[in-house]
Design a protein around this motif. Structure first.
Motif, PDB file in Angstrom:
ATOM      1  N   ILE A  33       0.850  -1.198   0.000  1.00 18.95           N
ATOM      2  CA  ILE A  33       0.000   0.000   0.000  1.00 18.95           C
ATOM      3  C   ILE A  33       0.882   1.243   0.000  1.00 18.95           C
ATOM      4  N   ALA A  34       0.286   2.356  -0.467  1.00 21.73           N
ATOM      5  CA  ALA A  34       1.075   3.573  -0.676  1.00 21.73           C
ATOM      6  C   ALA A  34       1.686   4.097   0.615  1.00 21.73           C
ATOM      7  N   CYS A  35       0.939   4.005   1.731  1.00 22.46           N
ATOM      8  CA  CYS A  35       1.556   4.424   2.993  1.00 22.46           C
ATOM      9  C   CYS A  35       0.873   3.731   4.147  1.00 22.46           C
ATOM     10  N   ASN A  44      -7.106   7.679  -0.558  1.00 19.90           N
ATOM     11  CA  ASN A  44      -6.878   6.494  -1.387  1.00 19.90           C
ATOM     12  C   ASN A  44      -5.461   5.943  -1.232  1.00 19.90           C
ATOM     13  N   TYR A  45      -4.818   6.269  -0.127  1.00 23.27           N
ATOM     14  CA  TYR A  45      -3.468   5.770   0.105  1.00 23.27           C
ATOM     15  C   TYR A  45      -3.469   4.305   0.564  1.00 23.27           C
ATOM     16  N   ASP A  46      -4.682   3.710   0.706  1.00 21.70           N
ATOM     17  CA  ASP A  46      -4.734   2.288   1.065  1.00 21.70           C
ATOM     18  C   ASP A  46      -4.664   1.412  -0.181  1.00 21.70           C
ATOM     19  N   VAL A  48      -2.812  -0.193  -3.662  1.00 24.04           N
ATOM     20  CA  VAL A  48      -1.499  -0.541  -4.210  1.00 24.04           C
ATOM     21  C   VAL A  48      -1.390   0.232  -5.529  1.00 24.04           C
ATOM     22  N   PHE A  49      -0.560   1.253  -5.538  1.00 25.64           N
ATOM     23  CA  PHE A  49      -0.358   2.020  -6.779  1.00 25.64           C
ATOM     24  C   PHE A  49       0.745   1.350  -7.593  1.00 25.64           C
ATOM     25  N   VAL A  50       0.512   1.222  -8.886  1.00 25.06           N
ATOM     26  CA  VAL A  50       1.530   0.595  -9.729  1.00 25.06           C
ATOM     27  C   VAL A  50       2.826   1.395  -9.655  1.00 25.06           C
ATOM     28  N   ARG A  51       2.743   2.705  -9.820  1.00 27.43           N
ATOM     29  CA  ARG A  51       3.989   3.503  -9.843  1.00 27.43           C
ATOM     30  C   ARG A  51       4.715   3.443  -8.505  1.00 27.43           C
ATOM     31  N   ASP A  52       3.949   3.455  -7.396  1.00 28.45           N
ATOM     32  CA  ASP A  52       4.587   3.444  -6.076  1.00 28.45           C
ATOM     33  C   ASP A  52       5.287   2.118  -5.809  1.00 28.45           C
ATOM     34  N   PHE A  53       4.761   1.063  -6.450  1.00 24.68           N
ATOM     35  CA  PHE A  53       5.334  -0.265  -6.189  1.00 24.68           C
ATOM     36  C   PHE A  53       6.667  -0.477  -6.921  1.00 24.68           C
ATOM     37  N   PHE A 181       0.189  11.108 -14.582  1.00 22.74           N
ATOM     38  CA  PHE A 181       1.320  10.279 -14.120  1.00 22.74           C
ATOM     39  C   PHE A 181       1.598  10.608 -12.661  1.00 22.74           C
ATOM     40  N   MET A 182       2.843  10.535 -12.214  1.00 26.16           N
ATOM     41  CA  MET A 182       3.120  10.812 -10.801  1.00 26.16           C
ATOM     42  C   MET A 182       2.511  12.147 -10.366  1.00 26.16           C
ATOM     43  N   VAL A 183       2.615  13.134 -11.227  1.00 27.83           N
ATOM     44  CA  VAL A 183       1.939  14.408 -10.975  1.00 27.83           C
ATOM     45  C   VAL A 183       0.483  14.181 -11.375  1.00 27.83           C
ATOM     46  N   ASP A 184      -0.335  13.793 -10.371  1.00 31.15           N
ATOM     47  CA  ASP A 184      -1.675  13.337 -10.715  1.00 31.15           C
ATOM     48  C   ASP A 184      -2.741  14.402 -10.458  1.00 31.15           C
ATOM     49  N   ARG A 185      -2.349  15.639 -10.539  1.00 35.11           N
ATOM     50  CA  ARG A 185      -3.311  16.729 -10.513  1.00 35.11           C
ATOM     51  C   ARG A 185      -2.803  17.840 -11.417  1.00 35.11           C
ATOM     52  N   SER A 365       5.854  23.420  -2.766  1.00 34.07           N
ATOM     53  CA  SER A 365       5.228  22.365  -1.988  1.00 34.07           C
ATOM     54  C   SER A 365       4.775  21.255  -2.934  1.00 34.07           C
ATOM     55  N   TYR A 366       4.724  20.015  -2.436  1.00 33.35           N
ATOM     56  CA  TYR A 366       4.143  18.874  -3.135  1.00 33.35           C
ATOM     57  C   TYR A 366       4.698  18.765  -4.557  1.00 33.35           C
ATOM     58  N   HIS A 367       3.837  18.684  -5.578  1.00 29.30           N
ATOM     59  CA  HIS A 367       4.386  18.545  -6.937  1.00 29.30           C
ATOM     60  C   HIS A 367       5.018  19.844  -7.431  1.00 29.30           C
ATOM     61  N   ASN A 368       4.554  20.960  -6.891  1.00 24.79           N
ATOM     62  CA  ASN A 368       4.991  22.258  -7.400  1.00 24.79           C
ATOM     63  C   ASN A 368       6.287  22.717  -6.730  1.00 24.79           C
ATOM     64  N   PRO A 409       8.342  10.915   5.569  1.00 25.98           N
ATOM     65  CA  PRO A 409       7.260  11.598   4.847  1.00 25.98           C
ATOM     66  C   PRO A 409       7.315  11.358   3.337  1.00 25.98           C
ATOM     67  N   GLU A 410       6.169  11.632   2.741  1.00 20.40           N
ATOM     68  CA  GLU A 410       6.018  11.482   1.290  1.00 20.40           C
ATOM     69  C   GLU A 410       6.856  12.533   0.551  1.00 20.40           C
ATOM     70  N   TYR A 411       6.862  13.749   1.075  1.00 20.31           N
ATOM     71  CA  TYR A 411       7.612  14.826   0.413  1.00 20.31           C
ATOM     72  C   TYR A 411       7.967  15.912   1.424  1.00 20.31           C
ATOM     73  N   PHE A 427       5.245   7.634   6.824  1.00 26.68           N
ATOM     74  CA  PHE A 427       5.506   6.233   6.479  1.00 26.68           C
ATOM     75  C   PHE A 427       5.049   5.930   5.052  1.00 26.68           C
ATOM     76  N   GLN A 428       5.515   6.757   4.146  1.00 27.37           N
ATOM     77  CA  GLN A 428       5.166   6.590   2.731  1.00 27.37           C
ATOM     78  C   GLN A 428       6.041   5.472   2.170  1.00 27.37           C
ATOM     79  N   THR A 429       5.416   4.470   1.595  1.00 29.52           N
ATOM     80  CA  THR A 429       6.169   3.270   1.217  1.00 29.52           C
ATOM     81  C   THR A 429       7.246   3.563   0.184  1.00 29.52           C
TER      82      THR A 429
HETATM   83  C1  GLC Z   1      -0.027  11.082  -4.596  1.00 31.66           C
HETATM   84  C2  GLC Z   1       1.063  11.244  -5.650  1.00 31.66           C
HETATM   85  C3  GLC Z   1       1.075  10.058  -6.596  1.00 31.66           C
HETATM   86  C4  GLC Z   1       1.187   8.762  -5.799  1.00 31.66           C
HETATM   87  C5  GLC Z   1       0.054   8.678  -4.779  1.00 31.66           C
HETATM   88  C6  GLC Z   1       0.192   7.497  -3.864  1.00 31.66           C
HETATM   89  O1  GLC Z   1      -1.284  11.197  -5.171  1.00 31.66           O
HETATM   90  O2  GLC Z   1       0.885  12.428  -6.348  1.00 31.66           O
HETATM   91  O3  GLC Z   1       2.133  10.195  -7.497  1.00 31.66           O
HETATM   92  O4  GLC Z   1       1.156   7.671  -6.655  1.00 31.66           O
HETATM   93  O5  GLC Z   1       0.065   9.832  -3.963  1.00 31.66           O
HETATM   94  O6  GLC Z   1       1.379   7.588  -3.128  1.00 31.66           O
END
Ligand code: GLC
Length: 464
Positions: A33-35, A44-46, A48-53, A181-185, A365-368, A409-411, A427-429
């Motif tokens: 899981i993402a975190c 929605n951090y519960d 399994v994100f493909v990119r995070d994995f 993609f990773m920048v999902d907004r 901050s964050y993606h920016n 942290p995530e970022y 605890f961001q995976t």
């Molecule tokens: C955030 C990030 C995204 C990541 C998701 C789960 O939405 O922007 O890239 O996949 O969190 O960690």
């Protein structure tokens, strides 16, 4: 456990955190899981994100523990959209979901193709990462059978069809919506963002290795080889920014038509941002963040540039120049916590217009312009490909010292990444996995054989 590391990091603690994120299905580990932040349960951090994995998977493969990666590939292949449909609310055939979770009764996996994401954007990157991971698994384990099964060959062809057949434009690059993609907004990364193009190039190279030799595969092999040449040439030629190209752009004519146009995209010299003249080092260069009609987004995007190095998209001298630039601008790009997602941040009216006044994506901050420790593995891999560790070693030591106390942290926020991100999960995976993998790569770079691609793809002339 036999974990390899540099000694900077408490790998035992990091590994237990990663293991706490493992999701089981039918008794088997199928992803992470993402975190594992207890306060983030409602988001929605519960999933399994493909990119995070991806960094998690690479780490386990490097440690010689491929079982979870194999289960992940098998389960996500089953979740891949397969039906051709003209219903706009159904995912396109071939699409791999952005994420999935185990249903409450534990009896099925529920994919999310973007319907539950912020802004309802379908992730383009998941399918491309999936091909990359299948190639990494195949090479790391020597198990060629999984990818060769008819079901996996069909899955590979499905992704290729999705990327190569239906389209409106006539560029070799992939046209995508904002935040896919990773920048999902929303961040002005619609059109032809570099990160997607670098992933596309990498996915095509993976497919080139994975497709079978039979007659069914032949048209796909030919299309992949053709597109790799055109895409490589196009990105290296038109996205590249260094002082010589900037000088040419500065004196561009506009309104040119036809095959002989030098300023092919009609980029108006006045649109070159003032910060770039001050910031661009000489020597040094990078691939611009995006390119389209009358538009060059000259923001530096870390993931796209590092993936370009890893995939051979930025071959030879361009790869060297990218690392030279990162070194020259390490204060901005690495700062106190590697590494910035993009530089510079959008501020003021630009932030309002481009992000839609997004309070999560305020400047720095964050993606920016936030700093994401997950990029450490990409930095380590890109640098190690050139036989160097001068940038990664101190960045990793700083991360290993700060991250445990700040609960992974995530970022991070701030111009130098000095603050824990305002809305960062703990605890961001992929933070944990990215740092563990970087640490491992510094100690033993042998896994670069299957994490990276040999730098041997020649660019081909192409008309645009
Ligand atoms: C955030 C990030 C995204 C990541 C998701 C789960 O939405 O922007 O890239 O996949 O969190 O960690």
């Amino acid at each position: 456990m036999g974990t390899v590391g540099t000694g900077h990091l408490d790998t035992g603690q990091a590994r237990s955190l990663m293991e706490a994120a493992v999701v089981r299905y039918g008794g088997e580990p199928v992803g992470t899981i993402a975190c594992t932040d207890p306060d983030a349960a409602t988001l929605n951090y519960d999933q399994v994100f493909v990119r995070d994995f991806v960094p998690v998977a690479l780490y386990y493969l490097a440690e010689g523990e491929p079982a979870m990666v194999r289960h992940f590939l098998e389960r996500t292949r089953e979740l891949q959209a397969r039906q051709r449909s003209m219903d706009c609310y159904r995912p396109g055939a071939g699409l791999i979901p952005a994420s999935f979770k185990v249903a409450e009764d534990g009896r099925s996996l529920i994919p999310d193709f973007g319907g539950h994401a912020i802004g309802r954007v379908a992730a383009v990157d998941a399918s491309l990462w999936w091909l990359y991971l299948l190639r990494a698994y195949t090479r790391a384990t020597g198990d060629r059978e999984l990818a060769a099964t008819p079901a996996f060959q069909e899955a590979i062809r499905g992704i290729l069809e999705l990327c190569l057949i239906s389209r409106f434009d006539m560029y070799p690059t992939l046209l995508v919506p904002d935040g896919s993609f990773m920048v999902d907004r929303r961040l002005g990364v619609y059109g032809y963002p570099l990160e997607v193009q670098a992933l596309f190039f990498m996915a095509l190279r993976a497919a080139d290795e994975l497709l079978g030799d039979g007659p069914d595969s032949r048209p796909y092999r030919e299309a992949v080889a053709d597109r790799l040449g055109k895409l490589g040439h196009y990105v290296r030629t038109y996205y590249w920014l260094d002082f010589p190209t900037l000088n040419r752009m500065y004196r561009y004519s506009t309104e040119e038509y036809g095959d002989n146009a030098v300023n092919a995209f009609n980029v108006v010299p006045d649109s070159i941002p003032a910060w770039l003249l001050e910031w661009l080092p000489d020597p040094g260069g990078y691939l611009a963040g995006n390119l389209g009609p009358s538009r060059m987004d000259s923001r530096f995007f870390t993931q796209g540039n590092l993936l370009a190095v890893l995939s051979g998209l930025a071959g030879g001298s361009q790869a060297r120049s990218i690392l030279t630039l990162i070194e020259a601008r390490a204060g901005d790009l690495i700062g106190e916590m590697a590494m910035k997602l993009c530089y510079p941040a959008l501020e003021g009216q630009d932030w309002r217009t481009v992000t839609g006044s997004d309070p999560k994506n305020v400047p720095w901050s964050y993606h920016n312009g936030g700093n994401w420790p997950v990029f450490l593995w990409l930095l380590a891999a890109a640098e190690q490909l050139r036989g160097a560790t001068a940038l990664t070693a101190p960045a990793l030591a700083a991360a290993a010292e700060r991250l445990p106390g700040r609960e992974w942290p995530e970022y991070f926020d701030g111009r130098r990444g000095q603050l824990v991100g305002k809305q960062a999960r703990r605890f961001q995976t992929w933070t944990v996995a990215g740092v563990l993998l970087a640490d491992r790569l510094l100690a033993d770079p042998s896994s670069l054989d299957w994490i990276a691609f040999a730098d041997d793809i020649a660019g081909e002339q192409c008309a645009i």
